[in-house]
Design a protein around this motif. Sequence first.
Motif, PDB file in Angstrom:
ATOM      1  N   PHE A 117      -4.621  12.293   7.053  1.00 51.44           N
ATOM      2  CA  PHE A 117      -3.875  11.258   7.773  1.00 51.44           C
ATOM      3  C   PHE A 117      -4.802  10.170   8.302  1.00 51.44           C
ATOM      4  O   PHE A 117      -4.424   8.989   8.352  1.00 51.44           O
ATOM      5  N   ALA A 118      -6.020  10.531   8.685  1.00 45.31           N
ATOM      6  CA  ALA A 118      -6.977   9.525   9.157  1.00 45.31           C
ATOM      7  C   ALA A 118      -7.354   8.574   8.028  1.00 45.31           C
ATOM      8  O   ALA A 118      -7.485   7.349   8.228  1.00 45.31           O
ATOM      9  N   LYS A 119      -7.534   9.097   6.833  1.00 44.47           N
ATOM     10  CA  LYS A 119      -7.851   8.255   5.691  1.00 44.47           C
ATOM     11  C   LYS A 119      -6.678   7.331   5.347  1.00 44.47           C
ATOM     12  O   LYS A 119      -6.870   6.153   5.009  1.00 44.47           O
ATOM     13  N   ILE A 120      -5.485   7.858   5.434  1.00 44.83           N
ATOM     14  CA  ILE A 120      -4.300   7.031   5.163  1.00 44.83           C
ATOM     15  C   ILE A 120      -4.183   5.907   6.185  1.00 44.83           C
ATOM     16  O   ILE A 120      -3.888   4.758   5.836  1.00 44.83           O
ATOM     17  N   ALA A 121      -4.418   6.233   7.456  1.00 43.81           N
ATOM     18  CA  ALA A 121      -4.365   5.195   8.499  1.00 43.81           C
ATOM     19  C   ALA A 121      -5.402   4.108   8.230  1.00 43.81           C
ATOM     20  O   ALA A 121      -5.124   2.909   8.402  1.00 43.81           O
ATOM     21  N   ALA A 122      -6.601   4.498   7.799  1.00 47.63           N
ATOM     22  CA  ALA A 122      -7.632   3.516   7.483  1.00 47.63           C
ATOM     23  C   ALA A 122      -7.213   2.648   6.304  1.00 47.63           C
ATOM     24  O   ALA A 122      -7.470   1.432   6.283  1.00 47.63           O
ATOM     25  N   ARG A 123      -6.564   3.266   5.301  1.00 48.34           N
ATOM     26  CA  ARG A 123      -6.079   2.487   4.163  1.00 48.34           C
ATOM     27  C   ARG A 123      -5.045   1.455   4.584  1.00 48.34           C
ATOM     28  O   ARG A 123      -5.088   0.294   4.162  1.00 48.34           O
ATOM     29  N   VAL A 124      -4.124   1.874   5.413  1.00 43.22           N
ATOM     30  CA  VAL A 124      -3.068   0.950   5.865  1.00 43.22           C
ATOM     31  C   VAL A 124      -3.670  -0.200   6.662  1.00 43.22           C
ATOM     32  O   VAL A 124      -3.371  -1.379   6.417  1.00 43.22           O
ATOM     33  N   GLU A 125      -4.537   0.133   7.612  1.00 43.48           N
ATOM     34  CA  GLU A 125      -5.132  -0.919   8.451  1.00 43.48           C
ATOM     35  C   GLU A 125      -6.051  -1.823   7.635  1.00 43.48           C
ATOM     36  O   GLU A 125      -6.031  -3.058   7.779  1.00 43.48           O
ATOM     37  N   GLY A 126      -6.865  -1.224   6.764  1.00 44.05           N
ATOM     38  CA  GLY A 126      -7.789  -2.028   5.979  1.00 44.05           C
ATOM     39  C   GLY A 126      -7.078  -2.947   5.001  1.00 44.05           C
ATOM     40  O   GLY A 126      -7.509  -4.085   4.759  1.00 44.05           O
ATOM     41  N   ALA A 178       3.569   7.249  11.701  1.00 46.53           N
ATOM     42  CA  ALA A 178       2.652   6.904  12.790  1.00 46.53           C
ATOM     43  C   ALA A 178       1.423   6.145  12.294  1.00 46.53           C
ATOM     44  O   ALA A 178       0.812   5.392  13.056  1.00 46.53           O
ATOM     45  N   THR A 179       1.064   6.320  11.021  1.00 48.84           N
ATOM     46  CA  THR A 179      -0.067   5.564  10.469  1.00 48.84           C
ATOM     47  C   THR A 179       0.305   4.117  10.186  1.00 48.84           C
ATOM     48  O   THR A 179      -0.570   3.301   9.902  1.00 48.84           O
ATOM     49  N   THR A 181       0.848  -1.189   0.000  1.00 49.12           N
ATOM     50  CA  THR A 181       0.000   0.000   0.000  1.00 49.12           C
ATOM     51  C   THR A 181       0.883   1.238   0.000  1.00 49.12           C
ATOM     52  O   THR A 181       1.907   1.282   0.687  1.00 49.12           O
ATOM     53  N   GLU A 182       0.507   2.236  -0.781  1.00 49.49           N
ATOM     54  CA  GLU A 182       1.314   3.442  -0.943  1.00 49.49           C
ATOM     55  C   GLU A 182       0.431   4.672  -1.035  1.00 49.49           C
ATOM     56  O   GLU A 182      -0.665   4.611  -1.595  1.00 49.49           O
ATOM     57  N   PRO A 183       0.898   5.811  -0.518  1.00 47.07           N
ATOM     58  CA  PRO A 183       0.208   7.079  -0.773  1.00 47.07           C
ATOM     59  C   PRO A 183       0.447   7.519  -2.212  1.00 47.07           C
ATOM     60  O   PRO A 183       1.371   7.029  -2.872  1.00 47.07           O
ATOM     61  N   ILE A 184      -0.358   8.436  -2.701  1.00 48.41           N
ATOM     62  CA  ILE A 184      -0.165   8.968  -4.045  1.00 48.41           C
ATOM     63  C   ILE A 184       0.822  10.126  -4.038  1.00 48.41           C
ATOM     64  O   ILE A 184       1.717  10.194  -4.887  1.00 48.41           O
ATOM     65  N   GLY A 185       0.684  11.058  -3.104  1.00 49.87           N
ATOM     66  CA  GLY A 185       1.644  12.164  -3.104  1.00 49.87           C
ATOM     67  C   GLY A 185       1.301  13.269  -2.149  1.00 49.87           C
ATOM     68  O   GLY A 185       1.782  13.309  -1.022  1.00 49.87           O
ATOM     69  N   SER A 186       0.421  14.167  -2.569  1.00 51.84           N
ATOM     70  CA  SER A 186       0.252  15.407  -1.815  1.00 51.84           C
ATOM     71  C   SER A 186      -0.576  15.229  -0.551  1.00 51.84           C
ATOM     72  O   SER A 186      -1.514  14.441  -0.503  1.00 51.84           O
ATOM     73  N   ILE A 187      -0.198  15.985   0.468  1.00 54.66           N
ATOM     74  CA  ILE A 187      -0.894  16.078   1.756  1.00 54.66           C
ATOM     75  C   ILE A 187      -1.207  17.555   1.973  1.00 54.66           C
ATOM     76  O   ILE A 187      -0.381  18.425   1.659  1.00 54.66           O
ATOM     77  N   PRO A 188      -2.383  17.899   2.499  1.00 52.19           N
ATOM     78  CA  PRO A 188      -2.667  19.319   2.761  1.00 52.19           C
ATOM     79  C   PRO A 188      -1.573  19.977   3.603  1.00 52.19           C
ATOM     80  O   PRO A 188      -1.058  19.379   4.553  1.00 52.19           O
ATOM     81  N   ARG A 189      -1.228  21.195   3.252  1.00 55.36           N
ATOM     82  CA  ARG A 189      -0.159  21.914   3.943  1.00 55.36           C
ATOM     83  C   ARG A 189      -0.669  22.479   5.265  1.00 55.36           C
ATOM     84  O   ARG A 189      -1.834  22.872   5.369  1.00 55.36           O
ATOM     85  N   PRO A 190       0.187  22.559   6.289  1.00 57.36           N
ATOM     86  CA  PRO A 190      -0.214  23.215   7.543  1.00 57.36           C
ATOM     87  C   PRO A 190      -0.541  24.685   7.302  1.00 57.36           C
ATOM     88  O   PRO A 190      -0.017  25.316   6.376  1.00 57.36           O
TER      89      PRO A 190
END
Length: 349
Positions: free
Chosen positions: A330-339, A46-47, A5-14
Motif C-alpha cells: 500500500f505504501a508503494k501504491i500511495a507513492a505511485r499515486v502521488e508521484g 485511502a491512497t 494510474t492503475e494498480p495491476i491486481g494482486s495485493i498480499p493477503r492478510p
Amino acid sequence: MGIPTEPIGSIPRPSSLLSAMADGDPAALSAEQSAAIADTISRLEATGSPVLVDGEQSKPSFATYPITGLTALAPDGAVIPFADGHTRQLPRLTAGPFRYQVRAETYLRTAREHTSLPVKQAVIAPSALSLLYPADGIDGYPRKTFVDDLIDEAEADIRGCLDAGAHVVQLDFTEGRLSLKLDPSGGLLDDFVALNNQVLDRFTDDERARIGVHTCPGGDQDSTHSADVDYAGLLPKLFGLRAGNFYVQLASEPDPDRVLGVVAAHLPPEARVFVGVTDPIDPRVETPEEVRDRVLAAARHLPADRLGTCDDCGFSPFADDTSTSRDIAFAKIAARVEGTALASGVLGV
C-alpha cells in the motif's frame, strides 16, 4: 484529469486470510475473504487511487482461478522455473470439454459492493490456459476442439466483466516474455498472440478500448522467470494484440530509456501504455519524487495523452507468496499515486 494510474491486481493477503486458507474451513475462509476484500478496497481508497481492484483476495492465483473445482486435471503440467530456483507447476488437462468453473465477474461484482469508484478486473489470458493441454493430446478431445472451447470461455470471461461494469478488463500475459525463453525463435509467442487476438477480435472497438494487456517477467517470491529476455523481442509483437491499453513492467528494467524507445516505435496509434513506476520485488518504497521522475522520463518518449502509470506487477500473484508485506504494497501504491500527480502537474495535464 491528469495522467491515469492503475494498480495491476494482486495485493498480499492478510495473515488471518492465509491462516484460514491453510485451515480449510469453508465458512471461516469465506468470512476472511470478505473482510480482506473490504479492507483492501478501503486502504486503496485511502491512497487516493482513482481506480480500485479487489487485490485478488479470493483467487488462489492469478492464473488458475477459472479451473478451481475442475476435476479433469492431473498435477503434472507445465513447469515454470524462476531465477532463484523455485518453480510453479500448472495442472494438466485430462479430458474435455474445457469449461471455466469460476468467472472473474464474480470477483468484480463483490468488489463493486464496497465502493462507488471505478474497479478494474484482471483475467488470465487464454494463451496461459492453453498450456493446460498436454503435448501428447487427449483421446477423444483434439487440440483444435480444446482451443475452440478456450476461445469461447475466455470471451465469456471478459464480456461478463465488461457487462458487470468493469472500468477496464486486464489480460494477464506474463507468459509472453517467458515464451521467448522457451522458444527463442518467437514461434510460440506468435501462437500466443494469434490465440489472444482470436478472442479480442470478438469485441467491438469501443469494447477493446476497455480491455488491456499486462506484461512482466513474472514476479513471485521476489524472483522472476524471464527478466533476462530482451524486451525488444517481445514488445513489437505484444503491440500486435488488438487491445486499447498496455501495462508494461518498467521500474525494474536496467535500461528503461531503451525500452521506452521500443515502446514509442511500436505502440499502436489508438492505444495507451501504462508504464511500471514501482517495483513490487524491491522492498524499498519508492518516493513520490522518484515516481515523478520516472513518469517524466517516459513523457520524453511518449505524448502525455497516451501515457499512464502502474505497478510493475501484482504484489502477490500466488496466494501463498508472502515475500512482500501488505503495508509495503500500500505504501508503494500511495507513492505511485502521488508521484503520478506530481508529474501531471509538471506536464500541465
